[in-house]
Design a protein around this motif. Structure first.
Motif, PDB file in Angstrom:
ATOM      1  N   VAL B   3       0.836  -1.199   0.000  1.00  0.00           N
ATOM      2  CA  VAL B   3       0.000   0.000   0.000  1.00  0.00           C
ATOM      3  C   VAL B   3       0.867   1.243   0.000  1.00  0.00           C
ATOM      4  N   LYS B   4       1.914   1.191   0.802  1.00  0.00           N
ATOM      5  CA  LYS B   4       2.777   2.366   0.911  1.00  0.00           C
ATOM      6  C   LYS B   4       3.355   2.744  -0.433  1.00  0.00           C
ATOM      7  N   LYS B   5       3.809   1.723  -1.167  1.00  0.00           N
ATOM      8  CA  LYS B   5       4.432   1.994  -2.448  1.00  0.00           C
ATOM      9  C   LYS B   5       3.398   2.510  -3.451  1.00  0.00           C
ATOM     10  N   LYS B   6       2.270   1.854  -3.410  1.00  0.00           N
ATOM     11  CA  LYS B   6       1.241   2.203  -4.391  1.00  0.00           C
ATOM     12  C   LYS B   6       0.692   3.603  -4.192  1.00  0.00           C
ATOM     13  N   THR B   7       0.541   3.979  -2.953  1.00  0.00           N
ATOM     14  CA  THR B   7      -0.134   5.253  -2.703  1.00  0.00           C
ATOM     15  C   THR B   7       0.839   6.394  -2.519  1.00  0.00           C
ATOM     16  N   ALA B   8       2.057   6.204  -2.993  1.00  0.00           N
ATOM     17  CA  ALA B   8       3.042   7.269  -2.834  1.00  0.00           C
ATOM     18  C   ALA B   8       2.612   8.510  -3.613  1.00  0.00           C
ATOM     19  N   ILE B   9       2.783   9.644  -3.012  1.00  0.00           N
ATOM     20  CA  ILE B   9       2.505  10.920  -3.658  1.00  0.00           C
ATOM     21  C   ILE B   9       3.769  11.744  -3.548  1.00  0.00           C
ATOM     22  N   ARG B  10       4.095  12.429  -4.629  1.00  0.00           N
ATOM     23  CA  ARG B  10       5.335  13.199  -4.610  1.00  0.00           C
ATOM     24  C   ARG B  10       5.363  14.180  -3.462  1.00  0.00           C
ATOM     25  N   SER B  11       6.485  14.271  -2.808  1.00  0.00           N
ATOM     26  CA  SER B  11       6.739  15.228  -1.731  1.00  0.00           C
ATOM     27  C   SER B  11       5.893  14.994  -0.490  1.00  0.00           C
ATOM     28  N   MET B  12       5.218  13.873  -0.404  1.00  0.00           N
ATOM     29  CA  MET B  12       4.444  13.608   0.800  1.00  0.00           C
ATOM     30  C   MET B  12       4.820  12.238   1.336  1.00  0.00           C
ATOM     31  N   GLN B  13       4.983  12.157   2.653  1.00  0.00           N
ATOM     32  CA  GLN B  13       5.241  10.867   3.282  1.00  0.00           C
ATOM     33  C   GLN B  13       3.934  10.127   3.498  1.00  0.00           C
ATOM     34  N   TYR B  14       4.043   8.821   3.544  1.00  0.00           N
ATOM     35  CA  TYR B  14       2.854   7.999   3.769  1.00  0.00           C
ATOM     36  C   TYR B  14       2.178   8.364   5.080  1.00  0.00           C
ATOM     37  N   ASP B  15       2.992   8.582   6.100  1.00  0.00           N
ATOM     38  CA  ASP B  15       2.414   8.814   7.424  1.00  0.00           C
ATOM     39  C   ASP B  15       1.833  10.205   7.573  1.00  0.00           C
ATOM     40  N   GLU B  16       2.116  11.057   6.605  1.00  0.00           N
ATOM     41  CA  GLU B  16       1.552  12.400   6.695  1.00  0.00           C
ATOM     42  C   GLU B  16       0.092  12.423   6.263  1.00  0.00           C
ATOM     43  N   PHE B  17      -0.385  11.302   5.775  1.00  0.00           N
ATOM     44  CA  PHE B  17      -1.788  11.232   5.384  1.00  0.00           C
ATOM     45  C   PHE B  17      -2.612  10.624   6.500  1.00  0.00           C
ATOM     46  N   LYS B  18      -3.818  11.100   6.603  1.00  0.00           N
ATOM     47  CA  LYS B  18      -4.716  10.559   7.624  1.00  0.00           C
ATOM     48  C   LYS B  18      -5.562   9.441   7.029  1.00  0.00           C
ATOM     49  N   ASN B  19      -6.159   8.697   7.905  1.00  0.00           N
ATOM     50  CA  ASN B  19      -7.129   7.678   7.490  1.00  0.00           C
ATOM     51  C   ASN B  19      -6.521   6.608   6.578  1.00  0.00           C
ATOM     52  N   ASN B  20      -5.228   6.292   6.817  1.00  0.00           N
ATOM     53  CA  ASN B  20      -4.595   5.267   5.990  1.00  0.00           C
ATOM     54  C   ASN B  20      -5.186   3.884   6.235  1.00  0.00           C
ATOM     55  N   ASP B  21      -5.732   3.684   7.421  1.00  0.00           N
ATOM     56  CA  ASP B  21      -6.302   2.369   7.734  1.00  0.00           C
ATOM     57  C   ASP B  21      -7.363   1.980   6.725  1.00  0.00           C
ATOM     58  N   TYR B  22      -8.080   2.971   6.222  1.00  0.00           N
ATOM     59  CA  TYR B  22      -9.124   2.687   5.246  1.00  0.00           C
ATOM     60  C   TYR B  22      -8.535   2.098   3.970  1.00  0.00           C
ATOM     61  N   LEU B  23      -7.431   2.696   3.506  1.00  0.00           N
ATOM     62  CA  LEU B  23      -6.803   2.198   2.281  1.00  0.00           C
ATOM     63  C   LEU B  23      -6.263   0.795   2.501  1.00  0.00           C
ATOM     64  N   GLU B  24      -5.631   0.585   3.671  1.00  0.00           N
ATOM     65  CA  GLU B  24      -5.077  -0.744   3.938  1.00  0.00           C
ATOM     66  C   GLU B  24      -6.177  -1.788   3.949  1.00  0.00           C
ATOM     67  N   GLN B  25      -7.287  -1.425   4.550  1.00  0.00           N
ATOM     68  CA  GLN B  25      -8.433  -2.346   4.577  1.00  0.00           C
ATOM     69  C   GLN B  25      -8.909  -2.622   3.160  1.00  0.00           C
ATOM     70  N   MET B  26      -8.948  -1.554   2.349  1.00  0.00           N
ATOM     71  CA  MET B  26      -9.425  -1.701   0.977  1.00  0.00           C
ATOM     72  C   MET B  26      -8.534  -2.667   0.202  1.00  0.00           C
ATOM     73  N   VAL B  27      -7.226  -2.490   0.353  1.00  0.00           N
ATOM     74  CA  VAL B  27      -6.297  -3.354  -0.368  1.00  0.00           C
ATOM     75  C   VAL B  27      -6.458  -4.793   0.092  1.00  0.00           C
ATOM     76  N   ARG B  28      -6.607  -4.982   1.402  1.00  0.00           N
ATOM     77  CA  ARG B  28      -6.801  -6.351   1.894  1.00  0.00           C
ATOM     78  C   ARG B  28      -8.043  -6.969   1.269  1.00  0.00           C
ATOM     79  N   ASP B  29      -9.122  -6.202   1.223  1.00  0.00           N
ATOM     80  CA  ASP B  29     -10.365  -6.731   0.635  1.00  0.00           C
ATOM     81  C   ASP B  29     -10.180  -7.080  -0.833  1.00  0.00           C
TER      82      ASP B  29
END
Lengths: 539, 200, 367, 157
Positions: B3-29
């Motif tokens: 998920v971290k690799k896929k959702t990379a955005i230029r100049s932004m860290q993964y942890d700087e985004f909120k609500n990442n749990d939702y994306l992780e859940q989505m990927v698992r599903d």
């Protein structure tokens, strides 16, 4: 002979009350006679109907008529009560003031008062299948659940007339014929500046009629106000005409302070005046940007926004908000100006003066722009007054209606500024009024910015504010016309009725007059120069 | 970690985004059924295109729309992200940014515009009014949250949000698109009628 | 054709012939022609797509600079080079909506007509000596004729969508293009008069001494300006974008198109810009012909070292930039202004230019 | 004849105005863009004014103390029920009944940032922060609890 004496001459039973504003109560039977006499008076013709405010008093439904003379700027308020609550009707005054056509519709929509003789008695803000009248005190708030069906609009209107036996009956007026080519412009359209919808019947590219349909952003602010405390009502004013947020809030604060008998400090007056003028520049820059964009020139749009961002920076440093600022409060302002405020304002004005020529070079002088604007969408002075088209629209037609000049508030009585007047009344004049006003605003700010006196920025007020009984009103000149606050207090901590005079409603109403016979492209240009903001109209 | 690799955005860290749990859940599903590597990389390519080319339908009703205009203007310049191609016709838009209060009278129009959009489509709710009715939630004529009418993908709170907050929300949407599977289920998230009404 | 040795050096005519002969030696003639046809067709389409992407990117960057902003810079490296490919990928995967109440056949045909018209005209552009796809002795005439198919596509698109906005857009476009064809025709005629031929390659060849815009001096400069205005109008670009007129008609004639159908209109719009500029360059600025001045043989020889295709493309992009500059400066005209401009100003002017040019040519007052 | 000269004059004037316009736009073309690049500038040049209201927060000190006494004035001041103060009563050592805060619930998705709550708070327990990056995928995430876990009201000095 004062106005009140004149009224009492025609209608001896008229009563005068002076708690707050002076209000003359006339029976509904003699309203028409009084209206006609006031309108056609020689010395002081009350030819400008500022607003009609519908009311639900315990003694019945009724309305307040706020009148002003364009000659002497004298004001008077008439009050009248309809006889029967369930079958309420009042005589229409739209023969004397055309702006009543649309304002009476609003009252019909909110209170269910039918106006005899008004050619167009449809609902205006709410859906045609809406049940009940929301601003009546006995309205059930849950009676209209969300209805997801598409609304069909009728092609005709109702006009009510009085039968000899005293009952009211309606007959239908045709708006659009079967063979009319009716194009829907809006509600979601890039250049209606919001969610205005105009049903436009076309003859080729030429407009033959416009029927504005409003209410797509009607949020029921006036009803909400009735259950909010006074400090809470302030928060909603910013969201009316968000490009005149300061000015709207200024008006309401003034009105409440006046009712409370509160005198704010000189420092606050200075800050409020400067903020009002900055807001005006902000709004006019946006006006320029949007007008140019509507006419298809995208680049100048960015010029206007570039400078506007500088104002927003100044706003944000001091008020904490870019668009919705929440700055004026009862008894002063939220916080003192930021230490860099004065310096930044001065820098901004210097910068603006240096770039404003670019604006004119790229657009004003351009042959395409001038031919598209000159002679298009003419409103004469008489039309503008009768339609109540205040602000730049009225001043472009030669109607001197600047509240700052004729009913000075804050520091406008002390500063030197020119009321920008044009006489052509066309789109180009409306455009030039705004462009000239930017410079006038700069001039006002320059007079004040270095002289802000020390003083209290916020007077202490009680947590619960109760206003004395009575009617109070205040009006300010916002970026696009006269914004009025009409407040009736029954001594509670919440207003009994708090009405705002929308600056845009008369302007939208004037669209039909101004656009007929012009092209679709002109509709956009005329709409752009009228400069209305829809959330302010719909409230 | 995928998920971290896929959702990379230029100049932004993964942890700087909120609500990442939702994306992780989505990927698992989504990964539960498994997917081929080839299909997966085609998906990634398409998603790269889709996430970088979000053309929005301008649906501004009040205050937030002005901030959206500021977003498009020179200072904040939506074009940097490729968002500047705002379409006025719902047919050509990829997402609908709902900017401002939705009233009872407007609600059917919003729904209709949403139905007129071509799949795949997204909804961004901007500002308090669209999320919950905001300042006007006690009014008789305001929809308390557009999620009652259309499915919402991203909520951007604020009244109105700062332009930067808009971008933050848009980047969230980009990240959501990046983890979706175009070749399986992005289209037709809702059942839709066979033929659309004309847009007049 | 005196000292154009280097021009001939870049001539790919011989290469074409060589390939053709090589193919003939291994296969029958019909197969060889078929294969060549396929290769050329593929080449056009690829070139078309690549050019469109470059032009869209250029437009977005250029307009950003006019508006004191940066433009795409986050997709694919610092310059945002991959922004447009991302858009294309997206558009390809979008759903194509079928409409109730539309004329299905015509609705689906319209975008192809528009693309077809621009591919036809595109094929006529002379890229280099010997490098043109369609060559005929009435070439310029064919360009005028083929480009008119485009308006048919727009009219059909507007009509078959069964929407009021689209029909207004289409009718506007029809009225406008029919008017401006006159000016285009007349200015092209002026140049044909000067060059003495309608074959596009020969028009370019006739400018080997000096470009037409210098050769024809005053009338040629005026014709160039008139052609640019009229060509801009015919390409439906601002300030003549009335047919789309976002602020009036949401998206004009293609309001109801989605997915790749809309993509076709979008591509065609940019290619038409390129074609308009390309024709302008061919007629007035010497096409692929390097900058020559009579008498300056040394200078001319140096100029000849630069291949013709570079000359053509760079000149064309220069004109494209000029047209973008115009587009991003002016507000849109109103329909009656558009027609007034054509019938009251441009038409008389182009007739006058034609007259003057005739006089010039007859009396030999050209350079 | 005057008509004709007017025609020519109109021609010249028109062309001149168009050229002035083109000169202006070219002037701006050559200027530096004014764009600020978020998110690249997130940690560098991004300036958010201190008074900007992006989210309501409760002030906590290092010992995880806040200043909220659960009086509920903010809840009363809020025009649209964004704040809900959940409190409980307990008996302190002296046996006096006292109120303390359990949960300070706040709905960011409905807040209109009018600052009435902050103005009303007698103890300056709440304030607005600059943290504007709040976009989420789920509506529930916007319902926030502002008091930290395990926090308690600061003892009176």
């Amino acid at each position: 002979m004062t106005v009140i004496e004149k009224i009492q001459k025609i209608c001896p039973e008229a009563q005068v009350s002076t708690s707050g504003d002076t209000i003359v109560t006339v029976p509904s039977d003699s309203l028409a006679a009084v209206a006609e006499a006031l309108r056609n008076d020689d010395q002081e013709p009350m030819d400008y109907l500022r607003d009609i405010v519908g009311m639900d008093w315990s003694e019945g439904l009724g309305a307040l008529y706020y009148l002003e003379s364009s000659k002497t700027y004298g004001r008077v308020v008439l009050k009248t009560v309809a006889r029967d609550r369930d079958e309420a009707w009042l005589p229409s005054v739209c023969h004397w003031w055309r702006t009543a056509e649309i304002k009476e519709r609003e009252i019909y929509d909110f209170f269910g008062i039918r106006f005899i003789g008004n050619p167009d008695m449809r609902r205006i803000f709410l859906r045609e299948d809406w049940k009940g009248y929301p601003l009546r005190k006995d309205y059930d708030m849950d009676s209209n659940p969300l209805n997801m069906e598409n609304e069909e609009n009728a092609d005709d209107t109702v006009e009510y007339y009085l039968k000899p036996d005293g009952t009211v009956e309606g007959h239908r007026n045709i708006l659009f014929d079967q063979k009319d080519f009716v194009v829907n412009i809006g509600p979601q359209h890039p250049s209606t500046h919001g969610v205005l919808r105009m049903r436009t019947s076309l003859d080729g590219e030429t407009i033959s009629r416009i029927d504005p349909i409003l209410g797509y952003i009607h949020r029921g602010i006036e009803k909400m106000n009735e259950s909010l405390t006074y400090p809470q009502t302030l928060a909603l004013t910013d969201r009316l005409d968000y490009l005149s947020a300061h000015q709207n809030r200024h008006a309401l604060c003034m009105c409440i302070e006046q009712a409370m008998g509160l005198e704010v400090s000189r420092r606050v007056q200075y800050i409020r005046t400067i903020m009002d003028e900055l807001q005006r520049i902000d709004s006019h820059l946006l006006f320029y940007s949007c007008l140019v964009m509507d006419m298809g020139g995208l680049t100048p749009f960015f010029y206007g926004f570039r400078e506007r961002e500088m104002i927003l920076d100044i706003f944000e440093e001091t008020t904490g908000g870019r668009l919705i600022q929440n700055y004026n409060v009862i008894g002063g302002v939220q916080a003192d100006i930021h230490p860099t405020f004065q310096q930044k304002v001065k820098e901004f004005i210097k910068h603006l003066r240096s770039v404003i020529q670019d604006y004119h070079n790229i657009f004003t002088g351009n042959v395409i722009a001038t031919t598209r604007l000159k002679g298009v969408g003419i409103l004469t002075r008489e039309q503008a007054i009768s339609l109540g088209a205040t602000g730049g629209t009225g001043r472009a037609a030669g109607w001197a209606n600047d509240v700052r000049k004729h009913h000075p508030y804050a520091l406008y009585g002390e500063v030197d500024f020119k009321e920008v007047l044009y006489t052509e009344g066309d789109s180009f004049a409306r455009y030039m009024v705004r462009m000239d006003e930017i410079m006038e605003s700069c001039h006002i700010i320059e007079q004040l910015i270095d002289n802000i006196p020390e003083g209290e920025t916020r007077l202490k007020t009680k947590p619960i504010i109760k206003l004395p009984e009575g009617n109070f009103s205040a009006s300010v000149e916002t970026s696009r016309g006269e914004f009025g606050v009409m407040l009736e207090s029954h001594g509670d901590k919440t207003p009994y009725r708090l009405h705002y005079r929308s600056t845009g409603l008369p302007l939208v109403h004037a669209m039909d007059t101004a656009c007929r016979g012009n092209k679709i492209a002109d509709l956009i240009a005329i709409g752009g120069t009228m400069d209305f903001v829809i959330p302010d109209i719909d409230r | 970690m995928e998920v971290k690799k896929k959702t990379a955005i230029r100049s932004m860290q993964y942890d700087e985004f909120k609500n990442n749990d939702y994306l992780e859940q989505m990927v698992r599903d989504l990964n539960r059924d498994g997917a081929g590597i080839i299909l997966g990389s085609v998906d990634d390519l398409i998603n790269w295109g889709r996430s970088n080319s979000l053309w929005s339908l301008t649906f501004g009703t009040s205050c937030c729309a002005i901030e959206f205009m500021a977003l498009g203007a020179a200072r904040y310049d939506m074009a940097r992200f490729g968002f500047e191609v705002t379409r006025n016709s719902p047919r050509q838009a990829d997402m609908i940014m709902v900017l401002g209060t939705i009233t009872h009278k407007m609600a059917p129009v919003l729904r209709r515009l949403y139905d007129q959009m071509a799949e795949p489509k997204y909804v961004v709710a901007v500002g308090g009014c669209t999320i919950s009715g905001g300042p006007f939630r006690k009014s008789y004529h305001v929809v308390n949250g557009i999620d009652q009418i259309v499915p919402v993908d991203v909520y951007i709170p604020g009244c109105p949000p700062r332009p930067e907050a808009f971008y933050y929300g848009m980047m969230q949407l980009q990240r959501k698109i990046k983890v979706q599977k175009f070749l399986g289920g992005v289209n037709r998230q809702e059942k839709k009628p066979k033929d659309m009404d004309s847009n007049d | 054709m005196n000292n154009n040795s280097f021009l001939d050096y870049y001539n790919i005519q011989d290469l074409n012939t060589a390939i053709h002969e090589a193919l003939l030696s291994v296969m029958p003639q019909w197969l060889a022609i078929l294969l060549e046809g396929l290769a050329v067709g593929l080449l056009i389409i690829v070139l078309y797509a690549v050019l469109a992407i470059i032009l869209i990117y250029m437009e977005r960057k250029v307009c950003a600079r006019f508006q004191c902003r940066i433009g795409p810079n986050r997709v694919g490296g610092k310059g945002g080079l991959l922004q447009v490919p991302a858009d294309v990928l997206k558009i390809l995967t979008k759903e194509i909506i079928s409409l109730k109440g539309s004329d299905r056949f015509l609705y689906n045909l319209a975008p192809f007509l528009v693309i077809l018209a621009s591919i036809f005209t595109f094929s006529c552009l002379p890229w280099n000596k010997g490098a043109e796809i369609l060559r005929m002795n009435i070439g310029i005439f064919f360009v005028l004729a083929a480009s008119s198919i485009g308006v048919l596509g727009i009219l059909l698109a507007g009509w078959s969508s069964n929407s009021k906005y689209t029909i207004i857009g289409a009718v506007r476009s029809g009225a406008m293009i029919i008017s401006y064809e006159l000016s285009i025709g007349l200015t092209v005629l002026t140049m044909v008069l000067l060059s003495g031929t309608m074959d596009i390659q020969n028009i370019v060849m006739s400018q080997d001494r000096m470009w037409n815009i210098f050769r024809g001096h005053l009338p040629a400069v005026a014709a160039f300006i008139v052609y640019l205005i009229a060509g801009n109008a015919e390409a439906n670009r601002g300030p003549f974008d009335l047919a789309e007129a976002e602020q009036e008609l949401t998206a004009g004639y293609h309001t109801e198109y989605s997915g790749m159908h809309f993509g076709f209109f979008y591509l065609a719009e940019y290619l038409n810009l390129f074609i308009t500029s390309g024709i302008a360059v061919t007629l007035f600025l010497g096409g692929w012909m390097p900058l020559h001045f009579p008498g300056l043989d040394g200078f001319n020889a140096v100029m000849d070292y630069i291949p013709g295709v570079i000359w053509f493309v760079s000149k064309t992009f220069l004109v494209v930039f000029l047209l973008m500059w115009i587009r991003w400066t002016f507000p849109r005209l109103r329909i009656d202004q558009v027609l007034t401009l054509e019938w009251k100003y441009l038409m008389p002017l182009s007739l006058l230019i034609l007259l003057i040019m005739t006089v010039c040519v007859v009396f030999g007052i050209t350079l | 004849m005057s008509n004709f000269s007017e025609y020519i004059q109109g021609y010249v004037q028109g062309v001149k105005s168009l050229l002035i316009g083109m000169r202006t736009s070219m002037k701006v073309f050559c200027q530096k863009p004014v764009t600020e690049q978020y998110p690249e500038n997130r940690h560098t040049t991004l300036h958010i004014p201190e008074r900007h209201r992006a989210r309501l927060v409760m002030v906590h000190d290092e010992e995880n103390h806040h200043h909220c006494v659960a009086c509920g004035i903010c809840q009363m001041a809020c025009p649209n029920d964004t704040i809900k103060v959940v409190s409980e009563t307990y008996e302190d050592e002296d046996g006096k009944k006292k109120k303390r805060l359990v949960r300070y619930e706040y709905d960011l998705g409905a807040c209109m940032f009018c600052q009435l709550c902050v103005n009303a708070c007698p103890h300056d327990a709440i304030r607005f922060s600059n943290d504007f990056e709040n976009a989420v995928f789920q509506r529930e995430k916007l319902y926030m609890v502002l008091n930290n876990e395990g926090s308690s009201c600061a003892p009176k000095k």
